[in-house]
Design an enzyme around this catalytic site. Structure first.
Site, PDB file in Angstrom:
ATOM      1  N   VAL A 276     -14.644   9.298   6.715  1.00 51.19           N
ATOM      2  CA  VAL A 276     -13.513  10.222   6.578  1.00 51.19           C
ATOM      3  C   VAL A 276     -12.385   9.842   7.524  1.00 51.19           C
ATOM      4  O   VAL A 276     -11.199   9.847   7.177  1.00 51.19           O
ATOM      5  CB  VAL A 276     -13.970  11.677   6.832  1.00 51.19           C
ATOM      6  CG1 VAL A 276     -12.771  12.618   6.888  1.00 51.19           C
ATOM      7  CG2 VAL A 276     -14.940  12.110   5.756  1.00 51.19           C
ATOM      8  N   ALA A 277     -12.749   9.461   8.758  1.00 48.59           N
ATOM      9  CA  ALA A 277     -11.739   9.114   9.752  1.00 48.59           C
ATOM     10  C   ALA A 277     -11.021   7.812   9.404  1.00 48.59           C
ATOM     11  O   ALA A 277      -9.853   7.622   9.760  1.00 48.59           O
ATOM     12  CB  ALA A 277     -12.392   8.996  11.125  1.00 48.59           C
ATOM     13  N   ILE A 279     -10.195   6.675   6.444  1.00 47.87           N
ATOM     14  CA  ILE A 279      -9.304   6.747   5.279  1.00 47.87           C
ATOM     15  C   ILE A 279      -7.927   7.252   5.718  1.00 47.87           C
ATOM     16  O   ILE A 279      -7.828   8.333   6.305  1.00 47.87           O
ATOM     17  CB  ILE A 279      -9.891   7.673   4.198  1.00 47.87           C
ATOM     18  CG1 ILE A 279     -11.177   7.052   3.630  1.00 47.87           C
ATOM     19  CG2 ILE A 279      -8.878   7.907   3.081  1.00 47.87           C
ATOM     20  CD1 ILE A 279     -11.869   7.920   2.622  1.00 47.87           C
ATOM     21  N   GLU A 281      -5.337   9.270   5.159  1.00 51.66           N
ATOM     22  CA  GLU A 281      -4.951  10.320   4.224  1.00 51.66           C
ATOM     23  C   GLU A 281      -3.445  10.573   4.192  1.00 51.66           C
ATOM     24  O   GLU A 281      -2.924  11.152   3.246  1.00 51.66           O
ATOM     25  CB  GLU A 281      -5.694  11.626   4.566  1.00 51.66           C
ATOM     26  CG  GLU A 281      -5.398  12.169   5.972  1.00 51.66           C
ATOM     27  CD  GLU A 281      -6.396  11.643   6.974  1.00 51.66           C
ATOM     28  OE1 GLU A 281      -6.395  12.099   8.116  1.00 51.66           O
ATOM     29  OE2 GLU A 281      -7.181  10.757   6.606  1.00 51.66           O
ATOM     30  N   ASP A 323      22.948  -8.630 -20.358  1.00 49.55           N
ATOM     31  CA  ASP A 323      24.213  -8.763 -21.069  1.00 49.55           C
ATOM     32  C   ASP A 323      25.167  -7.694 -20.555  1.00 49.55           C
ATOM     33  O   ASP A 323      24.750  -6.617 -20.145  1.00 49.55           O
ATOM     34  CB  ASP A 323      24.001  -8.595 -22.574  1.00 49.55           C
ATOM     35  CG  ASP A 323      25.306  -8.707 -23.330  1.00 49.55           C
ATOM     36  OD1 ASP A 323      25.819  -9.827 -23.436  1.00 49.55           O
ATOM     37  OD2 ASP A 323      25.806  -7.682 -23.796  1.00 49.55           O
TER      38      ASP A 323
END
Length: 492
Positions: A276-277, A279, A281, A323
């Site tokens: 968790v740490a 990632i 977020e 063009d």
């Protein structure tokens, strides 16, 4: 375009003088479908919202939030969910606004067509056209389908929307030889869906509708589906590598801890906390905010962004091949200045004298721009249709206080010699109170040698052709399109 009109009509089983019968048109509609380009269905709001959670990093964050909740980290769970929801709301609002704008544009593009069916002229939605229908065209009409022209009267078509060529194309009805036809613009006996008739009138036989038209073929080439932007690809790759690395490290820590005699449950919680740490977020939130700021800056310059990640696509572009007409420009022109008696006049300023008013009169009367009512938009509810140069001249005359409609009624046109590439000028003849008057506009090098005097309110004055031509060349060197205006009176 390679076959005579009679053969094309016979192949489509239609009499050009009567058109299709209503029952036959209905049968063909069931066979060929509606005359419209295929487009993706409008996405409902719940689909727009769900699309915001498809990104890989968002899914990883949701997984992290679930794991954080399971291990009792309520604060981390709430923070992650707030970030994910914020990301979804910003993306949803942007996509919703873009979809509404696109729907409004499609509504504006809805067109009608004048059709000959069962010997009767009818006005129908362009989507109801089928191959074999006989369509009647006038100046200002948008071509509703691909047509083989079978009857024309000085028809000119603006094909810039399809070919990029801003010069109008003069049409004809004769069959073409295969060796004379190269690019799409060489098919001068055809009128293509999405282009606009700027002059004259015509009758054409529908030979292709919907996605089978030339415009539909272009739409097919452009329909590449949803493609991820470079930023999305890099974020997805980063997220996958990060997830694999985190899972690998967590697995190693769990195995090493268990081998050292630590409790399996404790090591499992430690490994999950580490995952968790690890990632980031805050990354999707930072990226979303930056993209939203970019989208806001683009809206300020009237650029609509449908999907936020598309903002960064331009940052990855090294070369743009485009063009000019209709992409970098709007295929519209305006009169920059009017030079008469050596005095310059800019539209919006008071007219310096009668010579400028007479020049504007010539510009407005020797002109095929037509006034067409509009259903909405614009304070006056009207618009001028025709060649961009001619509409610019009419607007300049209006800026000088001259009304083309009133002048046309007071001095009706009785004859004309249209512009062609050989004469490089256009001449119209009008009935006036004292007799007849002819107005000419065209290239200075073709008009000035045919002039014998300089017009003044007091009468004819000496004309210095060389000096006027030199002035025209100086204006052309500044990037201006220069036209000469002339007149000739004939008393009764």
């Amino acid at each position: 375009h390679l076959h005579p009109t009679e053969a094309v009509a016979q192949a489509h089983g239609v009499n050009p003088d009567a058109g299709l019968h209503a029952d036959e048109a209905l049968r063909r509609s069931a066979t060929h479908g509606t005359n419209e380009l295929a487009e993706s269905q409008d996405r409902p709001w719940w689909r727009l919202l769900a699309d915001q959670f498809k990104d890989f990093m968002v899914l990883v964050l949701l997984g992290a939030a679930v794991i954080s909740g399971l291990v009792g980290e309520v604060t981390d769970t709430l923070v992650i969910l707030v970030i994910v929801v914020l990301n979804a709301v910003i993306g949803f609002v942007q996509a919703w606004r873009a979809d509404q704008a696109m729907a409004a544009l499609r509504q504006l593009a809805a067109a009608h067509a004048t059709v000959l069916r069962g010997g009767m002229v009818q006005v129908l939605p362009a989507t109801e056209l089928v191959p074999g229908d006989i369509v009647l065209l006038e100046a200002g009409n948008q071509i509703p389908a691909d047509l083989r022209l079978i009857e024309i009267a000085q028809l000119q078509v603006d094909e810039s929307a399809l070919t990029g060529e801003s010069v109008t194309v003069a049409k004809q009805t004769e069959a073409l030889a295969a060796e004379d036809v190269g690019a799409l613009g060489d098919r001068t006996n055809m009128a293509f869906k999405g282009t606009t008739a700027t002059h004259g009138r015509a009758r054409g036989l529908v030979v292709a509708t919907g996605m089978h038209t030339e415009l539909g073929k272009v739409a097919t080439l452009l329909d590449a589906g949803d493609r991820s932007t470079p930023l999305q690809l890099r974020l997805a790759a980063f997220g996958k590598r990060l997830a694999l690395a985190v899972l690998g490290i967590c697995a190693v820590i769990f195995v090493v801890g268990v081998l050292r005699g630590e409790a399996p449950l404790l090591m499992a919680l430690t490994a999950i906390s580490l995952a968790v740490a690890a990632i980031p977020e805050a990354l999707p939130a930072v990226v979303t905010v930056l993209l939203a700021l970019g989208a806001r800056r683009m809206v300020a310059v009237h650029a609509l962004v449908r999907r936020l990640p598309s903002v960064e696509t331009l940052g990855s572009v090294t070369t743009i091949c485009s063009d000019k007409t209709g992409t970098l420009t709007q295929n519209r022109m305006h009169a920059e200045l009017l030079l008469a008696h050596g005095v310059r006049w800019v539209p919006g300023d008071p007219l310096p004298g009668p010579a400028h008013a007479e020049a504007l009169r010539a510009a407005a009367l020797c002109n095929d721009a037509t006034l067409q009512a509009k259903n909405e938009e614009g304070p006056s509810g009207i618009q001028w249709l025709g060649d961009p140069t001619e509409t610019a001249l009419v607007l300049a005359a209006h800026a000088g206080g001259l009304d083309k409609a009133q002048m046309d009624a007071a001095t009706p046109r009785v004859q004309e010699q249209p512009f062609d590439s050989d004469r490089k000028r256009m001449t119209t003849f009008h009935r006036a109170a004292q007799g007849f008057v002819a107005y000419t506009k065209g290239a200075p090098e073709c008009v000035l040698p045919r002039c014998t005097a300089h017009w003044t309110p007091e009468g004819a004055a000496a004309l210095d052709t060389a000096r006027v031509l030199a002035t025209a060349q100086q204006l052309a060197a500044q990037g201006l399109r220069v036209l000469a205006l002339a007149r000739r009176s004939h008393a009764r």
